[in-house]
Scaffold this active site. Structure first.
Site, PDB file in Angstrom:
ATOM      1  N   HIS A   1      82.353  71.523 137.842  1.00  9.76           N
ATOM      2  CA  HIS A   1      82.764  70.355 138.785  1.00  9.76           C
ATOM      3  C   HIS A   1      81.573  69.617 139.589  1.00  9.76           C
ATOM      4  O   HIS A   1      80.994  70.624 140.001  1.00  9.76           O
ATOM      5  CB  HIS A   1      83.806  70.492 139.065  1.00  9.76           C
ATOM      6  CG  HIS A   1      83.904  71.684 140.321  1.00  9.76           C
ATOM      7  ND1 HIS A   1      83.727  71.387 141.742  1.00  9.76           N
ATOM      8  CD2 HIS A   1      83.972  73.172 140.433  1.00  9.76           C
ATOM      9  CE1 HIS A   1      83.879  72.320 142.551  1.00  9.76           C
ATOM     10  NE2 HIS A   1      83.922  73.576 141.715  1.00  9.76           N
TER      11      HIS A   1
ATOM     12  N   GLU B   1      88.092  68.958 140.423  1.00 12.94           N
ATOM     13  CA  GLU B   1      88.613  70.480 140.288  1.00 12.94           C
ATOM     14  C   GLU B   1      88.923  70.809 142.004  1.00 12.94           C
ATOM     15  O   GLU B   1      89.948  71.445 142.013  1.00 12.94           O
ATOM     16  CB  GLU B   1      87.298  71.670 140.140  1.00 12.94           C
ATOM     17  CG  GLU B   1      87.466  72.711 139.755  1.00 12.94           C
ATOM     18  CD  GLU B   1      87.649  73.652 141.001  1.00 12.94           C
ATOM     19  OE1 GLU B   1      88.271  74.752 141.104  1.00 12.94           O
ATOM     20  OE2 GLU B   1      87.205  73.353 142.146  1.00 12.94           O
TER      21      GLU B   1
ATOM     22  N   ASP C   1      82.515  67.537 141.899  1.00 13.68           N
ATOM     23  CA  ASP C   1      83.233  67.103 143.115  1.00 13.68           C
ATOM     24  C   ASP C   1      83.181  68.223 144.282  1.00 13.68           C
ATOM     25  O   ASP C   1      82.835  69.508 143.869  1.00 13.68           O
ATOM     26  CB  ASP C   1      84.631  66.682 142.984  1.00 13.68           C
ATOM     27  CG  ASP C   1      85.611  67.717 142.458  1.00 13.68           C
ATOM     28  OD1 ASP C   1      85.205  68.660 141.659  1.00 13.68           O
ATOM     29  OD2 ASP C   1      86.698  68.005 143.042  1.00 13.68           O
TER      30      ASP C   1
ATOM     31  N   HIS D   1      83.281  75.534 150.901  1.00 15.36           N
ATOM     32  CA  HIS D   1      84.457  75.143 151.608  1.00 15.36           C
ATOM     33  C   HIS D   1      84.322  75.262 153.188  1.00 15.36           C
ATOM     34  O   HIS D   1      85.077  75.012 153.810  1.00 15.36           O
ATOM     35  CB  HIS D   1      85.710  75.614 151.285  1.00 15.36           C
ATOM     36  CG  HIS D   1      86.227  75.619 149.863  1.00 15.36           C
ATOM     37  ND1 HIS D   1      87.448  75.578 149.260  1.00 15.36           N
ATOM     38  CD2 HIS D   1      85.399  75.385 148.716  1.00 15.36           C
ATOM     39  CE1 HIS D   1      87.561  75.117 148.165  1.00 15.36           C
ATOM     40  NE2 HIS D   1      86.273  75.270 147.751  1.00 15.36           N
TER      41      HIS D   1
ATOM     42  N   ASP E   1      78.812  75.486 145.194  1.00 14.02           N
ATOM     43  CA  ASP E   1      80.381  75.161 144.429  1.00 14.02           C
ATOM     44  C   ASP E   1      80.337  73.624 144.406  1.00 14.02           C
ATOM     45  O   ASP E   1      81.025  72.932 145.296  1.00 14.02           O
ATOM     46  CB  ASP E   1      81.231  75.613 145.533  1.00 14.02           C
ATOM     47  CG  ASP E   1      82.806  75.443 145.137  1.00 14.02           C
ATOM     48  OD1 ASP E   1      82.961  75.116 144.012  1.00 14.02           O
ATOM     49  OD2 ASP E   1      83.626  75.466 146.046  1.00 14.02           O
TER      50      ASP E   1
ATOM     51  N   HIS F   1     107.860  62.634 177.578  1.00 13.78           N
ATOM     52  CA  HIS F   1     107.641  63.333 178.443  1.00 13.78           C
ATOM     53  C   HIS F   1     107.866  64.525 178.585  1.00 13.78           C
ATOM     54  O   HIS F   1     109.335  64.823 178.444  1.00 13.78           O
ATOM     55  CB  HIS F   1     107.864  62.603 179.980  1.00 13.78           C
ATOM     56  CG  HIS F   1     107.296  63.047 181.222  1.00 13.78           C
ATOM     57  ND1 HIS F   1     107.696  64.208 181.706  1.00 13.78           N
ATOM     58  CD2 HIS F   1     106.373  62.519 182.042  1.00 13.78           C
ATOM     59  CE1 HIS F   1     106.828  64.365 182.616  1.00 13.78           C
ATOM     60  NE2 HIS F   1     106.156  63.310 182.907  1.00 13.78           N
TER      61      HIS F   1
END
Ligand code: BES
Ligand code: ZN
Length: 454
Positions: free
Chosen positions: A86, A153, A88, A427, A119, A213
């Site tokens: 992938h 992905e 992405d 990530h 990744d 509040h």
């Protein structure tokens, strides 16, 4: 092969430059503002495949982000490998924790640092460049090669699944090669044979129709953040077991042999705790760390939003709160059933004073791949030749949901031959890829083609 390896080694610096170009494209699939970057990145990949020598390359538009396809079928009588990966990447926040800009790759400490380095841009480029090295030296490949590189992905591959069903003939192959996993340890070549599945949910709790509040109304009107926190806390008990009724019903017990095999890996809890600077590890009682990661399902809150989060104090009773919760699944759990059980349970926990909505964002099946195939043997021989060490067969805790669809639709085995490391920060801020694994990956890919042709 000698020529090919030599060519790879002498061109390695150029590959690093091309990887940098690939990494400069901010191809974050989940963010609408990066939609054009996804097109740019798909074109970049298609161009790479074309320049590598594939004689058919296409950017295929979908309802979402494009797929990139390439093929070279000039080895009649030899097997066909479909290479999947992938282009992405995940979002980059929190940006202030990065030591360098996520889309401005830098080389430091023998690693390349950028979002997507490990990744999966570094790992997809490995195969494209290995193919190119064959065409630049030998002039052909030892096996037939197809590529399918997707841009979704990280968001659950919604469109590749559909494409697969409608293009079985086009993608027909003898084996599927995927480099999107990790080595068990630096220097230890690894073939992954199991991945967990996923059920990803979003939960929203709405109380009063506006922020109030907290002094004027606190105590009389329910607070959605307080209640959401209670609900999340109830999803696991003190032993780390998930409390959703029926959650474990379909969990397959690992065999004694497999559990013994895990023990022989000599996994160090201490080392892992030290790496991430936690005092100790934590997880489900009665299982080792490897078991918790590879063969047990889990539940994690990925994000929680609500109320005032700016600087200083603001006395407010918020109108709503929401959380993103993911569950990693193991055979034979299914994402649909788990999403249903989750929804039913959290709804039963919601206070009457509030409105709850539960969304099933996406899911994927867990998988254990069959290791009895000549493509697995070929990959093991290639890795051993390059790393000079026996190959380790391991499971991993992450997910690549589309693999199940590949196996189902194409009826071909999968080789999970990854070159990342657990410590690559995928990530997370400061993602990186070890240059040594980039180079060894290139050599392993090239060697794999040769071994698979035998
Ligand atoms: N490369 C990972 C999968 C992975 C992670 C394998 C860690 C082994 C160890 C992949 O890009 C990924 O992140 N997958 C997602 C899938 C999800 C968004 C459907 C994941 O696991 O979160
Ligand atoms: Zn990922």
């Amino acid at each position: 092969m000698e020529q090919v390896s030599k060519y790879i080694k002498s061109n390695f610096d150029n590959y690093i430059e091309e990887l940098k170009d690939y990494l400069r494209i901010p191809s974050i699939s989940s963010l609408p503002q990066n939609k054009n970057d996804m097109q740019t990145c798909a074109k970049f990949v298609a161009n790479q495949l074309k320049n590598a020598g594939m004689n058919k390359t296409e950017v295929i538009q979908t309802e979402g982000h494009p797929l990139v396809y390439g093929e070279w079928l000039g080895a009649p009588g030899k097997p066909t490998v479909l290479i999947y990966g992938h282009y992405d990447v995940q979002p980059v926040d929190p940006l202030d924790l990065w030591h360098s800009q996520p889309f401005d790759p830098v080389i430091k400490d023998k690693k390349i640092w950028a979002r997507g380095a490990s990744d999966d841009k570094g790992q997809t480029l490995i195969h494209m460049k290995a193919v190119e090295a064959y065409f630049k030296t030998v002039g052909s490949l030892p096996v037939n090669v197809k590529f399918i590189i997707e841009g979704e992905e990280e968001v659950g591959s919604p469109n590749l699944g559909i494409f697969l069903k409608n293009n079985k003939e086009k993608l027909k192959c003898d084996s599927i090669m995927v480099s999107d996993t990790s080595l068990q340890e630096p220097g230890i070549p690894t073939i992954t044979y199991g991945l967990r599945g996923l059920a990803y949910m979003e939960l929203e709790l709405i109380g009063p129709d506006r922020d109030l509040h907290s002094g004027a109304f606190g105590g009389a009107i329910g607070n959605p953040i307080n209640e959401l926190a209670k609900i999340i806390a109830k999803l696991q008990d003190k032993n780390g077991k998930i409390t959703i009724p029926g959650f474990y019903d379909d969990v397959k017990k690992a065999t004694k042999k497999e559990r013994e095999n895990f023990k022989s890996l000599n996994f160090s809890d201490k080392k892992l705790a030290k790496e991430f600077k936690v005092k100790e590890l934590q997880g489900e009682k009665g299982f080792t760390t490897i078991e918790r990661l590879w063969i047990r399902p889990t539940l994690d809150c990925n994000g929680i939003v609500g109320g005032y989060t700016g600087e200083g104090a603001k006395t407010v009773l918020p109108s709503k709160a929401s959380a993103k919760i993911s569950m990693r699944l193991v055979p034979d759990q299914t994402p649909k059933k788990i999403a249903k059980l989750f929804t039913k349970y959290v709804q039963s926990l919601a206070p009457k004073s509030m409105k709850m909505t539960v969304k099933d964002l996406h899911g994927g099946y867990p998988i254990v791949v069959d290791l009895n195939d000549r493509s697995i043997d070929a990959a093991a021989r290639a890795l051993k030749a390059v790393y000079g060490k026996e190959v380790l067969f391991a499971r991993e805790g992450g997910s690549i949901p589309i693999i199940v669809e590949f196996v189902k639709q194409l009826k071909a085995p999968t080789v999970l031959m990854g070159f990342g490391l657990e410590t690559d920060n995928i990530h997370s801020p400061n993602e990186h890829f070890l240059l040594e694994n980039f180079e060894k990956g290139l050599l392993s890919s090239a060697k794999f083609f040769e071994e698979y042709a035998k």
